[in-house]
Every structure is written in structure tokens, then in C-alpha cells.
Design a protein around this motif. Structure first.
Motif, mmCIF file in Angstrom:
data_model
loop_
_atom_site.group_PDB
_atom_site.id
_atom_site.type_symbol
_atom_site.label_atom_id
_atom_site.label_comp_id
_atom_site.label_asym_id
_atom_site.label_seq_id
_atom_site.Cartn_x
_atom_site.Cartn_y
_atom_site.Cartn_z
ATOM 1 N N LYS A 51 7.367 7.781 -12.403
ATOM 2 C CA LYS A 51 6.219 6.849 -13.305
ATOM 3 C C LYS A 51 6.967 7.343 -14.208
ATOM 4 N N GLU A 82 7.000 6.703 -18.535
ATOM 5 C CA GLU A 82 6.939 5.565 -18.946
ATOM 6 C C GLU A 82 6.815 6.569 -21.044
ATOM 7 N N ARG A 95 5.377 10.334 -24.081
ATOM 8 C CA ARG A 95 5.538 9.493 -22.618
ATOM 9 C C ARG A 95 4.414 9.981 -21.886
#
Length: 545
Positions: free
Chosen positions: A426, A428, A434
Motif C-alpha cells: 500500500k 506510494e 513515502r
């Protein structure tokens, strides 16, 4: 919330098996007038929730009148193009993808749009109330009426929204409508409310035809009540006894003979069985008689059940009738035993029985036997307790101060990624940072106390990236107490708030405050852009339209 000009409170109880209405004026609150249905063989405060439509799908009749007319049509063999609906309210529990275009089947399997059926039934009750007023020369402008529509406590948000829309379609303005949980309404009935003292904990056991609802209250120092446990229950109402009787007929007469009966014959048999149930609960009765149609009697010569038939009557001993009650009664007892294990319910003073099925001496005896350490009380008129309590709440909607949340509620968000804690799938990278997506940001957890019509929790959120001109805030609910991600199996998206930020002032430091509050039965979520002061509300569409 009821406006100050509402001088009349009208409650509608649209039940699984029976329906009715009640009302009172603000200046004379205790004088509650209930509906009356009279005919050759009946005088009742409620009428069957049976509704008949013409072959063109136009409303024809409701209640006893609908059943009698359908029986006449059936005897004349002119009924098969008509639409007859009975026990259809249960579709709002059983239908997993409920919507405004959901169809339901009549007694012959023909389909109509459920919204049309429900709204026609509610409109009938509304119109009957209006006729009652007119007959007493009371002319009442709609703007002076507070309508209260009762619903089972175990219904989900989709079913409640469906009933609100059906009431709107029936001509009840949304701003004049309260959707009230049935056991909560019963808890506010004058007889129940007056018997309880400050600090008393009491359980409302609302046993209707379709559902059994459990709601647990505590009377507060302000003369109001708190709901101290989330609503629970199941489909264990009085219709389960009727189902058991039909299974009995199939077992002893054979499925082919049972299916040979005409629909009107089944209605007449069930009416006869209704009388037999009441007689069986009389301690002086030893046997009961139930009318049987010729279509069943003419095929029993080689069946053991023949010895129980005398002319056109099936004769059963009382123990056989009592056996038909055992499945739903055992379910109710088992559920109460489970609920009462919760530590916060220690010291419960009363179990108060309301609802039509609570009139059953068999059910009353089972509750008293299994919960002998608690005072079990049955109100004087169990079948009308919900209606009478709902009328009172219409006059004083603030009487319930708090309740327990039925779900864990939260907002989908992103957070800085933590190694070893967040799910790597999950992760990104956004503007060089981050982040972890799909985070369930919890506002209220399941069974937590929430104050009615007060902000429960407010949290702040920031834009995720530079130049962001709008923010999508998705609202989720879960039956888990502490969900981590919105993608978990027990999580469900229920709505969105879109916050528009065309000038991007403040960029990622801009604050959007989100607040969650609870109305009488429904959730409210609001977002405020602290830069502009503009407010946004969530658009909840539980019906998937």
C-alpha cells in the motif's frame, strides 16, 4: 428535529404482519388516539400488512379489506392477474443489494417494484389518518404534523433510507419525518417510562411478527434515557410460528396436497390457526380446532393424520401447538442469554416485553423461566406499545440523549509509511514522501457511546500533494472494532465528501476538519475548509442507486 409549530404527532407502524397509526395533540399529549379497524369478524387496533393491486398494478386495498377481496377473487377464479403482497417487509432484511428499483414477488410470484408497494402501504395509513381527522371535523395543515415512522432496530442504513424515501413518495415531507427505532419508541411509552426510576437499566424486548429487536436503556437524571448497548436481534418473530405450522401441514398431508390449496384457502387456514394459537395459551384448554379446506381433507384416507380430523376441522392437542413455538422462542432466549453476558449490563432491573408476539403466554413463560433473576414485565397492550411511544417521541425528540454505535465509522486517508507496521503493498511515493494508502482513520468504534445530535468526533486532514484543487474524503463503516485498512473484508464504503479548493491557498498545510454526529437514527458527516469556512456534507446513498 421537530419544529416549534408541530402541534400534532402522528406515528405510523408499518409492520411485517400488522400495521396501524396513532396520534395526539401537543396540548393533550397523553390522550393518544389509535387506529381502529372493524368488520364483520374483527375489531382491531391494527390491520394485516396485506396489500392488493389491480392487474394494471394500481393500488386497490390494504389490510383486512385486501385479504377479504382477494379471497372473493380467488373463489371466483379471477385473482391470478391481481397482485397480492403479504409479509413483504422482510425483503428489507433479506435483500443484500437493496435499491429503489428492487423488485419483490407477490403470493403467486409476480413481481412489482418494492418502492411502489411500500409507498402505497404508507400512503394508505397516511390517508386513513386524514379520514379519521376529517370525520371528527379536524382540519390539519400538513405543516403542523410531525410524522414518526418506526423501523426495526436491526435494520441497516439501506433499509432505513429505503423507508424514508418510500414515506417521501407517499406524500410525507422529509423535513417533517422522523425515522425511529421500534424498541426505542416502545421505551418511551408512558407506562414503561413512569415505572423506571433514575439510574434503572432496562431491556426492551420488542417481539413483532417478523423481527425481534433488543434495545437496552438507562433512565438518566434529566428524565431522559441513554441507549447503553447497540441494537441487536433477528428474524425470530411470530411469523416463524406460522411457518412451523405450514411445515407441519406439509409433513402430515404431503407437499403435493399442500400445494394444491388455493391462496385464499391458505389465508383462511392461517386465520383459523391464529385463533387456535390464542386458545392454546389458555391453561384450561386441552385441544384446539383449525379449519381445513376440502382440498386437504379429500386426500387423507390413507394418512395417519386422518384420526385428527373431524368434519372440516383439524383437532390438535395443546402440546402440539406449543411445539410450533419452540424454534423462535429458543432463538430469542439464546440471544438474550448471549447479550446479558456483557459486563456493562450488570444490574439490569427489568426485561420489558412489547410487540404483538409478546402477547404469547408461551413466550412470556419462557422468558420468565430463563431469566428468573430479572423482573419480566409485559405492558398492558404490547401490540400498540411501539405506536404509543413513537407518538410521545414525536412531541419530544430530544428524550433519547445517547445511543451505542452499531458500526465503527471512519475516513479513508494516507499516512507516512512506517516500516514493519504498514503493508508494503500500500506504499506510494507522492511529492518525494513515502505514504501508506487505504488507511482507516477511525472516528467512532462499534458499541461506543454517541450523543444524539451532537458532534461526536472532529479530526483534521491535509491535502496529499502540491497543487491539489479538491479533496475526496470517503466515509467507511466496519463491523470490526479496530480496522486498519478500508480494504479489509468487514469494511464498507458508505459515502463521499468532495471538498473543492480551487485557489490552493496553504497547499499541504491547509486544514480540512471533518466532524461526525448522529441524528435520531441516522449518521451525519460534515467537512469544513478552515481556509474559506465553507462546509460540505457527505452524500450517503446506501441503496446503490
Amino acid at each position: 428535529m421537530m419544529a416549534s409549530n408541530k402541534i400534532l404527532s402522528v406515528a405510523l407502524d408499518f409492520g411485517t404482519t400488522y400495521s396501524g397509526y396513532a396520534f395526539s395533540f401537543r396540548h393533550d399529549k397523553e390522550n393518544i388516539i389509535t387506529s381502529r379497524w372493524t368488520g364483520k369478524d374483527y375489531i382491531s387496533v391494527k390491520t394485516p400488512t396485506s396489500i392488493l393491486f389491480t392487474p394494471q398494478r394500481n393500488f386497490d386495498s390494504f389490510g383486512f379489506e385486501a385479504e377479504d377481496k382477494y379471497a372473493t377473487l380467488s373463489k371466483n377464479e379471477t385473482h391470478k392477474d391481481w397482485y397480492m403482497f403479504k409479509y413483504f417487509k422482510l425483503v428489507l432484511i433479506n435483500e443484500k443489494k437493496l435499491s429503489t428499483v428492487t423488485e419483490i414477488q407477490d403470493v403467486y410470484g409476480k413481481k412489482m417494484v418494492a418502492m411502489d408497494v411500500f409507498s402505497a402501504g404508507i400512503k394508505f395509513l397516511k390517508d386513513e389518518f386524514s379520514k379519521n381527522c376529517s370525520s371528527q371535523n379536524v382540519m390539519m395543515d400538513d405543516s403542523y404534523i410531525q410524522w414518526v415512522l418506526t423501523v426495526p432496530a436491526i435494520w441497516d442504513d439501506a433499509a432505513k433510507q429505503f423507508m424514508r424515501l418510500a414515506a417521501n413518495k407517499a406524500g410525507i415531507p422529509d423535513e417533517s419525518l422522523m425515522v425511529m427505532l421500534e424498541p426505542d419508541a416502545a421505551a418511551m411509552g408512558s407506562s414503561i417510562y413512569s415505572m423506571c426510576e433514575e439510574g434503572d437499566k432496562y431491556l426492551i424486548l420488542d417481539c413483532g411478527g417478523g423481527t425481534v429487536d433488543v434495545s437496552i436503556m438507562r433512565k438518566t437524571s434529566k428524565g431522559r434515557v441513554d441507549c447503553i448497548y447497540r441494537p441487536t436481534g433477528g428474524i425470530w418473530g411470530g411469523t416463524k410460528v406460522d411457518d412451523a405450522f405450514q411445515e407441519f401441514l406439509i409433513e402430515h398431508f404431503g407437499v403435493d396436497n399442500f400445494q394444491r390449496m388455493e391462496k385464499y384457502e391458505i389465508l383462511e387456514v392461517l386465520r383459523s390457526f391464529e385463533s387456535a394459537k390464542k386458545k392454546a395459551q389458555n391453561p384450561y384448554e386441552r385441544e384446539v380446532k383449525i379449519w381445513l379446506p376440502l382440498s386437504l381433507r379429500e386426500h387423507v384416507d390413507m394418512l395417519p393424520i386422518k384420526k385428527c380430523i373431524n368434519r372440516d376441522k383439524l383437532i390438535l392437542n395443546v402440546d402440539q401447538i406449543i411445539d410450533l413455538f419452540q424454534k423462535p422462542v429458543n432463538k430469542i432466549v439464546s440471544h438474550l442469554q448471549e447479550v446479558l453476558q456483557e459486563p456493562e449490563l450488570y444490574g439490569l432491573k427489568y426485561i420489558i416485553m412489547v410487540g404483538g408476539f409478546s402477547e404469547s403466554a408461551i413466550l412470556q413463560s419462557a422468558i420468565r423461566t430463563n431469566f428468573s433473576e430479572i423482573d419480566v414485565l409485559v405492558v398492558e397492550n404490547p401490540g400498540s406499545a411501539v405506536l404509543e411511544g413513537a407518538v410521545g417521541v414525536g412531541h419530544n425528540p430530544k428524550v433519547i440523549e445517547s445511543r451505542r454505535s452499531a458500526y465503527t465509522y471512519g475516513i479513508e486517508t494516507m499516512k507516512h509509511f512506517k516500516e514493519g507496521f504498514h503493508n508494503p503493498t500500500k506504499a506510494e511515493i507522492i511529492d518525494g514522501e513515502r505514504l501508506c494508502g487505504d488507511i482507516f482513520c477511525k472516528f467512532v468504534k462499534i458499541n461506543e457511546v454517541v450523543k444524539i445530535n451532537q458532534t461526536t468526533v472532529t479530526k483534521s486532514f491535509n491535502p496529499t500533494y502540491l497543487g491539489q484543487t479538491s479533496m475526496l474524503l470517503s466515509v467507511y463503516r466496519s463491523t470490526s472494532e479496530n480496522p486498519r485498512y478500508v480494504t479489509e473484508p468487514r469494511c464498507e464504503k458508505i459515502g463521499d465528501i468532495v471538498v473543492k479548493m480551487p485557489d490552493t491557498t496553504g497547499e499541504k498545510d491547509r486544514k480540512i476538519e471533518v466532524s461526525i454526529s448522529f441524528g435520531e437514527t441516522e449518521l451525519r458527516v460534515e467537512a469544513t475548509d478552515k481556509t474559506t469556512g465553507r462546509k460540505y456534507t457527505a452524500a450517503f446513498d446506501f441503496l446503490g442507486n
